[in-house]
Design a protein around this motif. Sequence first.
Motif, PDB file in Angstrom:
ATOM      1  N   ASP A  36      30.381  52.622 -21.293  1.00 25.44           N
ATOM      2  CA  ASP A  36      31.014  51.303 -21.310  1.00 25.44           C
ATOM      3  C   ASP A  36      30.121  50.178 -20.811  1.00 25.44           C
ATOM      4  O   ASP A  36      30.456  49.016 -20.971  1.00 25.44           O
ATOM      5  CB  ASP A  36      32.288  51.319 -20.466  1.00 25.44           C
ATOM      6  N   GLY A  37      29.026  50.487 -20.151  1.00 24.27           N
ATOM      7  CA  GLY A  37      28.200  49.438 -19.563  1.00 24.27           C
ATOM      8  C   GLY A  37      28.804  48.977 -18.250  1.00 24.27           C
ATOM      9  O   GLY A  37      29.504  49.719 -17.569  1.00 24.27           O
ATOM     10  N   GLU A  38      28.555  47.724 -17.887  1.00 25.24           N
ATOM     11  CA  GLU A  38      29.058  47.163 -16.633  1.00 25.24           C
ATOM     12  C   GLU A  38      30.480  46.653 -16.849  1.00 25.24           C
ATOM     13  O   GLU A  38      30.702  45.747 -17.653  1.00 25.24           O
ATOM     14  CB  GLU A  38      28.146  46.039 -16.165  1.00 25.24           C
ATOM     15  N   VAL A  39      31.421  47.252 -16.125  1.00 23.71           N
ATOM     16  CA  VAL A  39      32.833  46.910 -16.267  1.00 23.71           C
ATOM     17  C   VAL A  39      33.472  46.800 -14.891  1.00 23.71           C
ATOM     18  O   VAL A  39      32.922  47.247 -13.889  1.00 23.71           O
ATOM     19  CB  VAL A  39      33.595  47.955 -17.118  1.00 23.71           C
ATOM     20  N   ILE A  40      34.663  46.222 -14.871  1.00 20.51           N
ATOM     21  CA  ILE A  40      35.450  46.102 -13.656  1.00 20.51           C
ATOM     22  C   ILE A  40      36.723  46.913 -13.853  1.00 20.51           C
ATOM     23  O   ILE A  40      37.416  46.761 -14.867  1.00 20.51           O
ATOM     24  CB  ILE A  40      35.774  44.631 -13.353  1.00 20.51           C
ATOM     25  N   ILE A  41      37.020  47.765 -12.879  1.00 13.23           N
ATOM     26  CA  ILE A  41      38.187  48.630 -12.946  1.00 13.23           C
ATOM     27  C   ILE A  41      39.231  48.136 -11.953  1.00 13.23           C
ATOM     28  O   ILE A  41      38.919  47.818 -10.805  1.00 13.23           O
ATOM     29  CB  ILE A  41      37.805  50.097 -12.619  1.00 13.23           C
TER      30      ILE A  41
END
Length: 169
Positions: A61-66
């Motif tokens: 997903d690459g750089e993501v915020i959860i």
Amino acid sequence: YKKSNKKSKINDKPSNVIRPPFPQAIRTMLLRCRLAYLSTVADDAAHLSLMRFTYVNDEEDGEVIILSTQRNTKKYDHLTKQQGVAILVHDFDQFKEGSDGIHSITLNGDCRILHGEKAERYRAKHLKHNPDYPQFIVGEGIAVLCIDVKSARICNIDDRVTKWNVDQE
């Protein structure tokens, strides 16, 4: 740049977006902070929520915020209707004297509601990053959210704004 087979939107459809990495100021902020304000809009009504979050740099997903949320909330209802979100993160500590916080960052992106193995993998990472708050992360009726950031505005303590977006080279 990293080409990902990441999925977009709430229904997890592939997007095949090539994304540049976040600037270091964003990455540093996301690694050191845990609270953010999440803004959603649907049916001509805005909603703002204080949220625990986890920054993840995932191979797929690459750089993501959860984030995570109860499914029986206004926020979740909004996210099923409109995937666009804004997130505000800052490192100003208003309760400590001599705080070294210098940035606020507004991130704009699309939210995916995750399911299955990916949701559980990200839930585990989110819980590890926020171990004192399992009541917001684990349990029946709690959805896992993944924010694909498309743009950001980084404002420093001197009110200087730097812009970043996924289309930059």
